[in-house]
Design an enzyme around this catalytic site. Structure first.
Site, short mmCIF file in Angstrom:
data_model
loop_
_atom_site.label_atom_id
_atom_site.label_comp_id
_atom_site.label_asym_id
_atom_site.label_seq_id
_atom_site.Cartn_x
_atom_site.Cartn_y
_atom_site.Cartn_z
N GLN A 101 77.13 -25.31 -74.71
CA GLN A 101 77.06 -26.44 -75.63
C GLN A 101 77.34 -25.97 -77.04
O GLN A 101 77.48 -26.76 -77.96
CB GLN A 101 75.67 -27.07 -75.59
CG GLN A 101 75.25 -27.58 -74.22
CD GLN A 101 73.80 -27.96 -74.20
OE1 GLN A 101 73.44 -29.11 -74.43
NE2 GLN A 101 72.94 -26.99 -73.93
N ASN A 102 77.38 -24.64 -77.20
CA ASN A 102 77.53 -24.06 -78.54
C ASN A 102 78.97 -24.18 -79.02
O ASN A 102 79.91 -24.13 -78.22
CB ASN A 102 77.08 -22.59 -78.54
CG ASN A 102 75.61 -22.45 -78.16
OD1 ASN A 102 74.85 -23.41 -78.28
ND2 ASN A 102 75.23 -21.28 -77.68
N ASP A 104 79.98 -22.19 -81.65
CA ASP A 104 80.15 -21.06 -82.58
C ASP A 104 81.15 -20.00 -82.11
O ASP A 104 81.48 -19.08 -82.85
CB ASP A 104 78.77 -20.39 -82.85
CG ASP A 104 78.05 -19.97 -81.56
OD1 ASP A 104 76.80 -20.08 -81.52
OD2 ASP A 104 78.72 -19.54 -80.60
N HIS A 119 81.13 -28.91 -76.03
CA HIS A 119 81.03 -29.62 -77.31
C HIS A 119 82.08 -29.15 -78.31
O HIS A 119 81.94 -29.38 -79.51
CB HIS A 119 79.61 -29.47 -77.90
CG HIS A 119 78.57 -30.13 -77.06
ND1 HIS A 119 77.23 -29.90 -77.22
CD2 HIS A 119 78.67 -31.00 -76.02
CE1 HIS A 119 76.55 -30.62 -76.33
NE2 HIS A 119 77.40 -31.29 -75.59
N CYS A 147 96.40 -33.55 -92.49
CA CYS A 147 97.32 -33.13 -91.43
C CYS A 147 98.71 -32.91 -92.02
O CYS A 147 99.20 -33.73 -92.81
CB CYS A 147 97.37 -34.25 -90.37
SG CYS A 147 98.57 -33.99 -89.07
N THR A 188 68.42 -23.70 -74.30
CA THR A 188 68.73 -25.10 -74.58
C THR A 188 67.50 -25.96 -74.34
O THR A 188 66.74 -25.75 -73.39
CB THR A 188 69.92 -25.63 -73.74
OG1 THR A 188 70.13 -27.01 -74.03
CG2 THR A 188 69.70 -25.42 -72.26
N SER A 189 67.31 -26.93 -75.23
CA SER A 189 66.13 -27.81 -75.13
C SER A 189 66.32 -28.83 -74.02
O SER A 189 65.41 -29.55 -73.66
CB SER A 189 65.90 -28.52 -76.46
OG SER A 189 67.07 -29.25 -76.80
N1 APR Z 1 65.96 -17.32 -77.01
C1 APR Z 1 65.83 -18.35 -76.12
N2 APR Z 1 65.63 -19.64 -76.50
C2 APR Z 1 65.56 -19.88 -77.82
C3 APR Z 1 65.67 -18.88 -78.80
C4 APR Z 1 65.87 -17.55 -78.34
N3 APR Z 1 66.00 -16.51 -79.19
N4 APR Z 1 65.56 -19.44 -80.03
C5 APR Z 1 65.38 -20.77 -79.82
N5 APR Z 1 65.37 -21.03 -78.50
C6 APR Z 1 65.27 -22.32 -77.82
C7 APR Z 1 64.46 -23.36 -78.56
O1 APR Z 1 63.12 -23.26 -78.17
C8 APR Z 1 65.10 -24.65 -78.06
O2 APR Z 1 64.44 -25.14 -76.91
O3 APR Z 1 66.57 -22.82 -77.75
C9 APR Z 1 66.51 -24.23 -77.66
C10 APR Z 1 67.58 -24.78 -78.60
O4 APR Z 1 67.54 -26.16 -78.47
P1 APR Z 1 68.37 -27.08 -79.46
O5 APR Z 1 68.18 -26.63 -80.87
O6 APR Z 1 68.08 -28.49 -79.06
O7 APR Z 1 69.89 -26.73 -79.14
P2 APR Z 1 70.71 -27.22 -77.87
O8 APR Z 1 69.83 -27.43 -76.69
O9 APR Z 1 71.85 -26.30 -77.73
O10 APR Z 1 71.26 -28.65 -78.36
C11 APR Z 1 72.16 -29.27 -77.47
O11 APR Z 1 72.51 -30.99 -79.07
O12 APR Z 1 72.54 -31.11 -81.30
C12 APR Z 1 73.34 -31.27 -80.19
O13 APR Z 1 75.61 -30.87 -79.74
C13 APR Z 1 74.45 -30.27 -80.21
O14 APR Z 1 75.06 -28.62 -78.59
C14 APR Z 1 73.96 -29.21 -79.24
C15 APR Z 1 73.15 -30.03 -78.28
#
Ligand code: APR
Length: 246
Positions: A101-102, A104, A119, A147, A188-189
């Protein structure tokens, strides 16, 4: 770090493994996750208020500048041990598919041979009108660059809230989830759809679901194995225990 023998044996023998990564995998590279508070200048904004077509329509310069700021952060960031252990897994597992989903680009920077970007990628820029990709543009402009073909405003090649995901990447991701024997959900959350459905779909189709995350998520109760910790610590330890010569 201890790992259940059932997981180690399953991973050692697995032919088809998939992994879905989120912002938590890049956190140890110094990149904030989405649900972390923004820092400095951008603290007053929520990603949800910047990463939308409406925000871009309303104030293209603000949105462009936010992505330019994030692009600079991404350029400074280095892949961490979690990224590198996913490169290792792609080498050790016969059929390994990495879905992220990243935006970067750190998986590619780490050397992952194939990355399914659900994404998009913040390092890529396209025309918001005709869609033409642009590999260079004048960043110094006071206005949002345009563009070089149709004159439309350029935009980051990422999926904004409310936009649909690239169909082929999404199909590939669900097919990988359907065929996996083991499905990892890492950093990922698990709250943003459709990516958040992949782990459940994998489980429905017989996969062992392994979660590695700093905190519990809605997936945790359904995961076969769930490790609460840093991806840069847990994943390398699991790969080492599983594949190091006995
Ligand atoms: N190791 C493991 N997990 C971690 C770490 C780490 N070092 N640091 C943070 N986390 C966890 C957090 O606890 C959280 O549950 O990573 C998760 C990141 O969740 P989000 O910030 O919600 O990111 P993500 O799940 O990638 O979001 C999904 O949402 O905002 C949109 O498009 C965007 O791709 C993104 C999507």
């Amino acid at each position: 770090m201890e790992f259940p023998a059932a997981l180690v044996n399953a991973l050692r023998q697995a032919q088809r493994v998939s992994a879905l990564t989120g912002a938590g995998v890049s956190q140890e590279s110094g990149l904030r996750t989405f649900r972390d508070a923004q820092d400095g200048l951008w603290a007053q904004f929520r990603p949800e208020d910047l990463a939308t077509p409406q925000a871009f329509q309303r104030n293209p310069k603000l949105v462009w500048d936010w992505y330019a700021w994030r692009r600079a952060k991404v350029r400074e960031a280095k892949p961490n041990a979690a990224h590198l252990s996913l490169v290792e897994l792609a080498r050790l597992v016969p059929h390994f598919i990495l879905i992220t989903q990243n935006v970067d680009g750190l998986h590619q920077a780490a050397g992952s041979p194939r990355v399914i970007e659900l994404h998009g990628n913040i390092r890529r820029v396209r025309c918001s009108v005709c869609g033409k990709p642009h590999s260079e543009w004048d960043e110094s402009e006071a206005e949002v660059p345009r563009c070089n073909t149709c004159g439309g405003l350029l935009r980051p090649d990422v999926v904004w809230f409310g936009e649909s995901l690239p169909a082929s990447e999404l199909d590939t991701a669900f097919e990988a989830a359907r065929n996996s024997q083991i499905f990892f959900s890492i950093g990922t959350s698990g709250v943003v759809q459709p990516a958040a459905s992949l782990a459940y779909y994998a489980k429905q189709n017989g996969a062992l679901v392994v979660e590695i995350n700093a905190e519990p998520t809605p997936l945790t109760p359904s995961a076969d194995f769930s490790f609460q910790g840093k991806a840069g610590e847990v994943l390398p330890a699991l790969v080492k225990v599983t594949f190091s010569k006995q």
